[in-house]
Design a protein around this motif. Structure first.
Motif, short mmCIF file in Angstrom:
data_model
loop_
_atom_site.label_atom_id
_atom_site.label_comp_id
_atom_site.label_asym_id
_atom_site.label_seq_id
_atom_site.Cartn_x
_atom_site.Cartn_y
_atom_site.Cartn_z
N MET A 1 85.44 110.98 49.22
CA MET A 1 86.73 110.07 49.92
C MET A 1 86.04 108.83 50.57
SD MET A 1 89.71 111.00 52.70
CE MET A 1 90.78 109.41 53.38
N ALA A 2 86.76 107.77 50.04
CA ALA A 2 86.18 106.32 50.60
C ALA A 2 87.30 105.76 51.59
CB ALA A 2 86.38 105.41 49.56
N PHE A 3 86.54 104.89 52.35
CA PHE A 3 87.48 104.42 53.58
C PHE A 3 88.77 104.11 53.19
CE2 PHE A 3 88.97 101.14 56.49
CZ PHE A 3 88.94 101.73 57.66
N PRO A 4 89.76 104.62 53.76
CA PRO A 4 91.26 104.09 53.31
C PRO A 4 91.53 102.76 53.43
CG PRO A 4 91.33 105.43 55.19
CD PRO A 4 89.80 105.48 54.81
N ARG A 5 92.37 102.30 52.43
CA ARG A 5 93.03 100.67 52.51
C ARG A 5 94.24 100.77 52.98
NH1 ARG A 5 89.71 96.78 49.85
NH2 ARG A 5 88.10 97.74 48.62
N PHE A 6 94.45 100.36 54.25
CA PHE A 6 95.75 100.28 54.75
C PHE A 6 96.47 99.03 54.44
CE2 PHE A 6 93.47 103.30 57.63
CZ PHE A 6 94.44 104.28 57.55
N PRO A 7 97.81 98.98 54.12
CA PRO A 7 98.35 97.57 54.02
C PRO A 7 98.42 96.74 55.35
CG PRO A 7 100.04 99.23 54.22
CD PRO A 7 98.86 99.98 53.98
N SER A 8 98.44 95.42 55.19
CA SER A 8 98.45 94.37 56.39
C SER A 8 99.29 94.72 57.15
CB SER A 8 98.40 92.90 55.63
OG SER A 8 99.71 92.74 55.13
N ASP A 9 100.62 95.34 56.94
CA ASP A 9 101.68 95.47 58.00
C ASP A 9 101.58 96.97 58.59
OD1 ASP A 9 102.32 96.94 55.66
OD2 ASP A 9 104.49 96.26 55.53
N CYS A 10 100.52 97.70 58.39
CA CYS A 10 100.40 98.90 59.05
C CYS A 10 100.19 98.81 60.51
CB CYS A 10 99.21 99.64 58.43
SG CYS A 10 98.90 101.31 59.04
N HIS A 11 100.82 99.45 61.23
CA HIS A 11 100.82 99.39 62.76
C HIS A 11 100.65 100.73 63.48
CE1 HIS A 11 101.82 95.08 62.49
NE2 HIS A 11 103.06 95.49 62.11
N SER A 12 100.17 101.81 62.80
CA SER A 12 99.84 103.01 63.21
C SER A 12 99.01 102.90 63.98
CB SER A 12 99.86 104.28 62.13
OG SER A 12 98.62 104.05 61.53
N LEU A 13 98.79 104.02 65.00
CA LEU A 13 97.35 104.13 65.91
C LEU A 13 96.31 104.60 64.90
CD1 LEU A 13 99.05 105.75 69.13
CD2 LEU A 13 98.56 103.39 68.62
N LEU A 14 96.54 105.43 63.89
CA LEU A 14 95.55 105.39 62.97
C LEU A 14 94.80 104.36 62.54
CD1 LEU A 14 93.62 107.42 61.06
CD2 LEU A 14 95.49 107.29 59.45
N CYS A 15 95.60 103.40 61.97
CA CYS A 15 95.10 102.10 61.48
C CYS A 15 94.44 101.36 62.61
CB CYS A 15 96.24 101.02 61.01
SG CYS A 15 97.39 101.73 59.77
N ALA A 46 98.76 108.26 53.35
CA ALA A 46 99.99 108.28 52.49
C ALA A 46 101.40 107.82 53.12
CB ALA A 46 100.39 109.92 52.26
N ASN A 47 101.45 107.70 54.30
CA ASN A 47 102.60 107.26 55.08
C ASN A 47 102.04 106.22 55.89
OD1 ASN A 47 104.87 108.84 54.14
ND2 ASN A 47 103.32 110.49 54.76
N PRO A 48 101.75 104.87 55.43
CA PRO A 48 101.34 103.72 56.27
C PRO A 48 102.35 103.42 57.57
CG PRO A 48 101.40 103.09 54.27
CD PRO A 48 101.84 104.30 54.12
N ASP A 49 103.71 103.64 57.35
CA ASP A 49 104.61 103.43 58.22
C ASP A 49 104.58 104.31 59.29
OD1 ASP A 49 105.55 105.48 56.24
OD2 ASP A 49 107.52 104.74 56.41
N SER A 50 103.76 105.32 59.47
CA SER A 50 103.58 106.46 60.51
C SER A 50 103.30 105.49 61.86
CB SER A 50 102.66 107.28 60.41
OG SER A 50 102.47 107.95 59.18
N SER A 51 103.80 105.99 62.87
CA SER A 51 103.34 105.49 64.34
C SER A 51 102.30 106.12 64.65
CB SER A 51 104.93 105.67 65.17
OG SER A 51 104.87 107.06 65.25
N ILE A 52 101.95 107.29 64.54
CA ILE A 52 100.44 107.86 64.96
C ILE A 52 99.76 107.92 63.79
CG2 ILE A 52 99.45 109.81 66.09
CD1 ILE A 52 101.66 108.22 67.79
#
Length: 344
Positions: A1-15, A46-52
């Motif tokens: 697994m490679a480092f995940p690519r998050f969208p620019s509008d991702c605001h989760s604490l994971l991001c 899978a869900n970049p709109d997550s809060s956590i």
């Protein structure tokens, strides 16, 4: 697994906290149950709109992946993780009055805690056989409850339509989790190993193997928060005589979602606030002062209906159960006073 690519509008604490450097440092670690970084972050990827964005698979993983998890936990709970977590479910220490004795505003009160068994993997990592063992242990313990807590267990697997419809009408039946839980692996083998216990008066309820292995719930109509807490305390105390729940001196009760750590408690009321609901700024200001969360009556991400809201404590880690319920009660009293001031 490679480092995940998050969208620019991702605001989760994971991001926010997962850097390429940290990913490289953690990606090959594995708990004794085989839980990895990939499993940990799967829902948030899978869900970049997550809060956590993270769900934890076992007790060990909270230490194994601490460089990622602890900053997330600190920010969400706003606590110093160097201090030990304290638990207090003694109703004598609560001693509060009903904030709505005339029953004009509060429709119902509900307090629940999440629990998981020590030395078992959590929902995202548990195997089918282990889940069935948890169910058996839970049923055996629940069957020992006496008096007003005594009741019956209804397994979801093979449930007849009559029982299913009754549980739906009572708002007791839980369904497969949402897309966030699905991505975390919490819906595997559905509905096997899951079930519902409730007493005859329908004021005590336990969900088995939903998001956590136990959701222990006390509830009733009106605003007698003291009575609801006292019933919950008795039930948890009785279950602890037969079961050992996962607990950490630093993190409190261990749960699959880090937001529920600490007390793992959600103390809430359904309350009618139509006037205050029209002034969201003031509403949210009072909620913030008392660390309350505002939801619609159908839970997270739902809307209010008829001016009725679900108001609950937000703080779980760094406060005791008694402190969390007291804070919720004070906040609810302040909301009622503001609603009354506006002519309600």
């Amino acid at each position: 697994m490679a480092f995940p690519r998050f969208p620019s509008d991702c605001h989760s604490l994971l991001c926010k906290y997962l850097t390429p450097e940290l990913y490289k440092r953690l990606k090959d670690k594995k708990s004794r149950y085989g839980f990895t970084l990939e499993h940990l972050i799967r829902s948030g990827v899978a869900n970049p709109d997550s809060s956590i964005g993270v769900y934890v698979g076992d007790e060990e993983s909270y230490d194994l992946f601490a460089p990622l998890l602890y900053p997330i936990i600190r920010e969400y709970h706003g606590v110093d993780l160097h201090a030990p977590h304290r638990s207090d479910m003694d109703p004598v220490h609560l001693d509060i009055d009903n904030p709505d004795p005339q029953g004009r505003f509060i429709l119902s009160t509900r307090i629940r805690v999440g629990r998981n068994l020590h030395c078992f993997p959590l929902g995202p990592a548990i195997a089918q056989r282990e889940r069935l063992i948890v169910e058996c242990l839970a049923v055996d313990a629940l069957k020992t409850l006496k008096g007003d807590l005594a009741g019956a267990y209804y397994p979801l697997s093979g449930m007849d339509e009559k029982t299913k419809q009754r549980l739906i009408e009572d708002h007791f039946l839980f369904k497969e989790g949402d897309r966030f839980l699905e991505a975390a692996g919490l819906n595997r083998d559905w509905p096997e190993g899951r079930g519902i216990f409730h007493n005859e008066e329908k004021t005590f309820l336990a969900w088995i193997n939903e998001e956590d292995q136990f959701r222990i719930i006390s509830m009733q109509k009106g605003g007698d928060i003291q009575m609801v807490f006292e019933r919950l305390s008795r039930a948890v105390r009785s279950l602890q005589q037969r079961l050992t729940f996962a607990y950490s001196d630093r993190l409190g009760y261990i749960t699959s979602c880090p937001t529920n750590l600490g007390t793992a408690m959600r103390s809430s009321v359904h309350i009618r606030l139509p006037e205050l609901g029209r002034d969201r700024k003031t509403f949210e200001s009072i909620a913030k002062k008392f660390h309350l969360q505002i939801r619609g009556i159908h839970g997270e991400h739902s809307e209010s209906e008829g001016g009725v809201y679900d108001i609950s404590n937000r703080r779980r880690l760094g406060v005791t159960e008694v402190e969390a319920v007291k804070e919720m009660a004070k906040g609810v009293k302040a909301l009622i006073e503001e609603e009354t001031r506006r002519g309600a």
